[in-house]
Motif scaffolding. Structure first.
Motif, PDB file in Angstrom:
ATOM      1  N   TRP A  53       0.901  -1.496   0.104  1.00  0.00           N
ATOM      2  CA  TRP A  53       0.110  -0.053  -0.219  1.00  0.00           C
ATOM      3  C   TRP A  53       1.042   1.253   0.300  1.00  0.00           C
ATOM      4  O   TRP A  53       0.113   2.367  -0.193  1.00  0.00           O
ATOM      5  N   GLN A  54       1.779   1.043   0.032  1.00  0.00           N
ATOM      6  CA  GLN A  54       3.059   2.656   0.236  1.00  0.00           C
ATOM      7  C   GLN A  54       3.256   2.578  -0.560  1.00  0.00           C
ATOM      8  O   GLN A  54       4.265   4.251  -1.342  1.00  0.00           O
ATOM      9  N   ARG A  55       3.424   1.866  -1.743  1.00  0.00           N
ATOM     10  CA  ARG A  55       3.943   2.225  -3.018  1.00  0.00           C
ATOM     11  C   ARG A  55       2.369   2.788  -4.207  1.00  0.00           C
ATOM     12  O   ARG A  55       2.308   1.457  -4.206  1.00  0.00           O
ATOM     13  N   PRO A  56       2.244   3.656  -4.613  1.00  0.00           N
ATOM     14  CA  PRO A  56       1.362   3.987  -5.136  1.00  0.00           C
ATOM     15  C   PRO A  56       1.098   2.816  -6.321  1.00  0.00           C
ATOM     16  O   PRO A  56      -0.612   2.836  -6.750  1.00  0.00           O
ATOM     17  N   GLU A  57       1.877   2.541  -7.057  1.00  0.00           N
ATOM     18  CA  GLU A  57       1.538   0.940  -7.841  1.00  0.00           C
ATOM     19  C   GLU A  57       1.298   0.112  -7.222  1.00  0.00           C
ATOM     20  O   GLU A  57       0.655  -0.713  -8.465  1.00  0.00           O
ATOM     21  N   LEU A  58       0.889   0.008  -6.202  1.00  0.00           N
ATOM     22  CA  LEU A  58       0.728  -1.457  -5.963  1.00  0.00           C
ATOM     23  C   LEU A  58      -0.865  -1.159  -5.331  1.00  0.00           C
ATOM     24  O   LEU A  58      -0.991  -2.775  -4.322  1.00  0.00           O
ATOM     25  N   LYS A  59      -0.739  -0.164  -5.195  1.00  0.00           N
ATOM     26  CA  LYS A  59      -2.276   0.153  -4.510  1.00  0.00           C
ATOM     27  C   LYS A  59      -3.790  -1.028  -4.755  1.00  0.00           C
ATOM     28  O   LYS A  59      -4.321  -1.641  -3.629  1.00  0.00           O
ATOM     29  N   LEU A  60      -3.425  -1.329  -5.798  1.00  0.00           N
ATOM     30  CA  LEU A  60      -4.615  -2.151  -6.482  1.00  0.00           C
ATOM     31  C   LEU A  60      -4.307  -3.224  -6.191  1.00  0.00           C
ATOM     32  O   LEU A  60      -5.624  -3.925  -5.988  1.00  0.00           O
ATOM     33  N   ALA A  62      -2.141  -4.563  -3.070  1.00  0.00           N
ATOM     34  CA  ALA A  62      -2.416  -4.618  -1.593  1.00  0.00           C
ATOM     35  C   ALA A  62      -3.816  -5.144  -1.379  1.00  0.00           C
ATOM     36  O   ALA A  62      -4.664  -5.742  -0.792  1.00  0.00           O
ATOM     37  N   ARG A  63      -5.404  -3.768  -1.669  1.00  0.00           N
ATOM     38  CA  ARG A  63      -6.401  -4.263  -2.205  1.00  0.00           C
ATOM     39  C   ARG A  63      -6.740  -5.699  -1.780  1.00  0.00           C
ATOM     40  O   ARG A  63      -7.706  -6.099  -1.559  1.00  0.00           O
ATOM     41  N   VAL A  64      -6.159  -5.855  -3.357  1.00  0.00           N
ATOM     42  CA  VAL A  64      -6.936  -7.594  -4.015  1.00  0.00           C
ATOM     43  C   VAL A  64      -6.151  -7.793  -3.175  1.00  0.00           C
ATOM     44  O   VAL A  64      -7.193  -9.335  -2.571  1.00  0.00           O
ATOM     45  N   LEU A  65      -5.395  -8.094  -2.021  1.00  0.00           N
ATOM     46  CA  LEU A  65      -4.149  -8.811  -1.651  1.00  0.00           C
ATOM     47  C   LEU A  65      -5.447  -9.585  -0.148  1.00  0.00           C
ATOM     48  O   LEU A  65      -5.837  -9.882   0.089  1.00  0.00           O
ATOM     49  N   SER A  66      -5.849  -7.618   0.309  1.00  0.00           N
ATOM     50  CA  SER A  66      -6.467  -7.654   1.207  1.00  0.00           C
ATOM     51  C   SER A  66      -8.013  -8.885   1.205  1.00  0.00           C
ATOM     52  O   SER A  66      -8.802  -9.110   2.182  1.00  0.00           O
ATOM     53  N   ASN A  67      -8.457  -8.682   0.391  1.00  0.00           N
ATOM     54  CA  ASN A  67      -9.913  -8.765  -0.368  1.00  0.00           C
ATOM     55  C   ASN A  67      -9.382 -10.903   0.114  1.00  0.00           C
ATOM     56  O   ASN A  67     -10.454 -11.489  -0.089  1.00  0.00           O
TER      57      ASN A  67
END
Length: 193
Positions: A53-60, A62-67
């Motif tokens: 989540w700390q890296r803008p290009e990985l936010k999506l 990160a959300r998929v992993l949290s799901n």
């Protein structure tokens, strides 16, 4: 000698296992904890998602992993949530931790707890839980409130106001009950949890 990321990660994993061993009398072995503790799995996956989540290009991603984490464990932790050391979720099913939630060190949380928002405005909308707090099953802590260090939130309490340090809060809406030092002998504060 400089510690590597792998050394730091292993140290943190050991600390997580020691925390469960200290806090859960039902824990019988390291193997059992690693294989059968969804709160532990949720925490480990959250740490990875939070790092992404700390890296803008990985936010999506990160959300998929949290799901995926929620699907596997029944525990929903937004990757933006900040969680301290020695955090323990006992049982875990139904826990929800929102994006701007902040959780200190040595916090224990039971199943069905929500650290949720009350506003659609951007910015800080979720609770801050300070160190050494215990949150009972089914409790709802809503909005940008602060739960003071050493406080206990009783089962099914609904908290929408700040809670002072070392207080016990119970009920709907949550009401603060301060425990006098001599009262600990007469009433075990754990009955609220």
């Amino acid at each position: 000698m400089r510690r590597t990321f792998a050394d730091s990660w292993r140290s943190q994993l050991r600390e997580d296992l020691e925390t469960i061993n200290r806090r859960d009398p039902a824990a019988r072995s390291t193997t059992e904890m690693v294989l059968a503790y969804p709160g532990l799995h949720a925490l480990w996956l959250h740490r990875l998602a939070h790092r992404m989540w700390q890296r803008p290009e990985l936010k999506l991603a990160a959300r998929v992993l949290s799901n995926i984490n929620r699907s596997i464990t029944g525990i929903e932790i937004h990757p933006g949530a900040q969680i301290g050391r020695r955090f323990f979720i006992d049982h875990g099913m139904g826990v929800v931790i929102g994006e701007t939630a902040e959780i200190g060190d040595d916090v224990m949380m039971y199943h069905g707890v929500t650290l949720g928002g009350r506003s659609l405005d951007p910015g800080k909308r979720h609770p801050t839980v300070e160190d050494h707090v215990t949150i009972g099953a089914g409790a709802r802590i809503l909005g940008p409130v602060r739960i003071g260090a050493g406080a206990q939130v009783g089962a099914n309490a609904v908290v929408v106001r700040d809670v002072p340090s070392a207080a016990v809060v119970v009920g709907v809406p949550g009401r603060v009950h301060r425990m006098a030092l001599d009262a600990y002998d007469a009433v075990d504060p754990a009955i609220y949890i």
